[in-house]
Design a protein around this motif. Sequence first.
Motif, mmCIF file in Angstrom:
data_model
loop_
_atom_site.group_PDB
_atom_site.id
_atom_site.type_symbol
_atom_site.label_atom_id
_atom_site.label_comp_id
_atom_site.label_asym_id
_atom_site.label_seq_id
_atom_site.Cartn_x
_atom_site.Cartn_y
_atom_site.Cartn_z
ATOM 1 N N UNK A 1 0.811 -1.209 0.000
ATOM 2 C CA UNK A 1 0.000 0.000 0.000
ATOM 3 C C UNK A 1 0.845 1.261 0.000
ATOM 4 N N UNK A 2 1.900 1.266 0.809
ATOM 5 C CA UNK A 2 2.792 2.426 0.854
ATOM 6 C C UNK A 2 3.454 2.647 -0.499
ATOM 7 N N UNK A 3 3.853 1.548 -1.131
ATOM 8 C CA UNK A 3 4.488 1.639 -2.442
ATOM 9 C C UNK A 3 3.550 2.205 -3.493
ATOM 10 N N UNK A 4 2.291 1.840 -3.381
ATOM 11 C CA UNK A 4 1.314 2.365 -4.339
ATOM 12 C C UNK A 4 1.197 3.882 -4.210
ATOM 13 N N UNK A 5 1.137 4.373 -2.987
ATOM 14 C CA UNK A 5 1.007 5.816 -2.782
ATOM 15 C C UNK A 5 2.277 6.544 -3.211
ATOM 16 N N UNK A 6 3.431 5.935 -2.955
ATOM 17 C CA UNK A 6 4.701 6.556 -3.346
ATOM 18 C C UNK A 6 4.760 6.809 -4.854
ATOM 19 N N UNK A 7 4.119 5.923 -5.630
ATOM 20 C CA UNK A 7 4.163 6.021 -7.093
ATOM 21 C C UNK A 7 2.926 6.706 -7.677
ATOM 22 N N UNK A 8 1.994 7.104 -6.812
ATOM 23 C CA UNK A 8 0.775 7.753 -7.290
ATOM 24 C C UNK A 8 1.066 9.180 -7.751
ATOM 25 N N UNK B 1 -3.776 9.532 -0.775
ATOM 26 C CA UNK B 1 -3.047 9.748 0.470
ATOM 27 C C UNK B 1 -2.903 8.426 1.207
ATOM 28 N N UNK B 2 -2.019 8.390 2.166
ATOM 29 C CA UNK B 2 -1.719 7.157 2.896
ATOM 30 C C UNK B 2 -1.885 7.365 4.390
ATOM 31 N N UNK B 3 -2.591 6.450 5.048
ATOM 32 C CA UNK B 3 -2.605 6.426 6.503
ATOM 33 C C UNK B 3 -1.909 5.136 6.924
ATOM 34 N N UNK B 4 -0.775 5.275 7.584
ATOM 35 C CA UNK B 4 0.054 4.125 7.952
ATOM 36 C C UNK B 4 0.433 4.243 9.422
ATOM 37 N N UNK B 5 0.807 3.113 10.018
ATOM 38 C CA UNK B 5 1.225 3.156 11.418
ATOM 39 C C UNK B 5 2.748 3.067 11.539
ATOM 40 N N UNK C 1 0.317 10.551 5.023
ATOM 41 C CA UNK C 1 1.360 10.930 4.064
ATOM 42 C C UNK C 1 0.756 11.169 2.683
ATOM 43 N N UNK C 2 1.506 11.873 1.855
ATOM 44 C CA UNK C 2 1.152 12.068 0.450
ATOM 45 C C UNK C 2 2.401 11.814 -0.391
ATOM 46 N N UNK C 3 2.239 11.562 -1.690
ATOM 47 C CA UNK C 3 3.422 11.361 -2.538
ATOM 48 C C UNK C 3 4.318 12.591 -2.547
ATOM 49 N N UNK C 4 5.602 12.379 -2.674
ATOM 50 C CA UNK C 4 6.561 13.477 -2.727
ATOM 51 C C UNK C 4 6.234 14.416 -3.881
ATOM 52 N N UNK C 5 6.263 15.703 -3.606
ATOM 53 C CA UNK C 5 5.998 16.686 -4.644
ATOM 54 C C UNK C 5 4.561 17.135 -4.714
#
Length: 327
Positions: free
Chosen positions: A77-84, A91-95, A256-260
Motif C-alpha cells: 500500500x505504501x508503495x502504491x502511494x509513493x508512485x501515485x 493519500x496514505x494512513x500508515x502506522x 502521508x502524500x506522494x513526494x511533490x
Amino acid sequence: MKTLNALIGATALAALSLFSASAGAAGYPERQITMVVPFAAGGPTDTVARLVAESMSKDLGQQIVVENVGGAGGTLGAGRVAKAQADGYTILLHHIGMATSATLYRKLAYDTLKDFDYVGLVTDVPMTIVARKDMEATDLKGLVDYAKANKDKVTVANAGIGAASHLCGMLFMSSIQTPLVTVPYKGTGPAMTDLLGGQVDIMCDQTTNTTKQIQGGTIKAYAVTSAERLDVLKDLPTVKEAGMPDMSVGIWHGVYVPKGTPKEATEKLTKSLKVALKDQNVAARFAELGTKPSSDSDATPEALKAKLEGEIARWKPVIQAAGQYAD
C-alpha cells in the motif's frame, strides 16, 4: 534560431504546467480522495482510518474513500502511494510500520524518507500484552518467567511480518532476552481467533484490537504499554508498573502524500486532519478503543517527519537483534 525557439517553447510549457498545478491546488479538493490503508479491512489501523476519513470528508466537502491495499507488512500500500500522482488525491494512513519497514525489508519499492511528504500524526495507540485465557501466569513477571522456562514451546502470535503485533512481539522478546516461537498469521483477525481458542499462547497488540476481549474476559491481560493506565482498562497496570519499562511503546499513525504534492493541497489536508481530531465523535470512539487524538502540535508535517526519522533509528537495532527480516 530553432534552438532558441525550442527553448522558449519548453520554458513556456513548463511555466504553464506550473501555473495549472498551482491553480488546481488552489481549488483542491475538487473530487473524491482515496485514502490508502496498507492493511486489511476491519483491523486496528483500518478502524482509525475510517473514523478520520469520515470526519475529514465533511470538513473538505469531498468524500475520502478508504481503500485497503494489504500485503507485505504494509509495504504494498505504501508503495502504491509513493508512485501515485502527486496531486493530493491519493493519500496514505500508515502506522509505525512506516518506520520499521525501512530496516525490516531488504528490498523496498520506495525510499521511506525520500518518496513521501507529510500531513501529520493522527494518534498513538497503546499496546497490550495478552495471553490465552487459561495461561498459568497471573502477572507480567510470572508470564516472563513462564516464557523463559518454556521458550522452545511458548508461541507468540502476530498478524504478519511488519504488523504492529509482530513489532511488539519482537520488542517483548528483546526485553526479556529470550527468543520464543513466533507464529505469523495473515491478519489480526485470525491471530486473535487462535488466541481466543487457546491455539497460541501470547500476543502483543493494539488496544483497538484487544480492549473488548479484555473487558469480556475472553483473554488474559498483563500490561498496557502506555505511560499511564487507561480509563477503559483501569485495572491493567502499565509495563513500567509491572517491571518492564523497556516495553513502553505506542503504535503511532500518520498521514502521508506522494513526494511533490502541491503545498496548498498538503496544507489543506493538515488543516482538515486537525479539524477531524477535534471532532467529538472521533475523540469518543478513540477513547473507547483506548487511545486519543494527536494534539494540534503533533498533527503537523514537521512532527510526523521528526517522529518517522526518530522511530527508524529506534527500531533498527531491535529488528537487527531479532534477525526477522523479509524480502
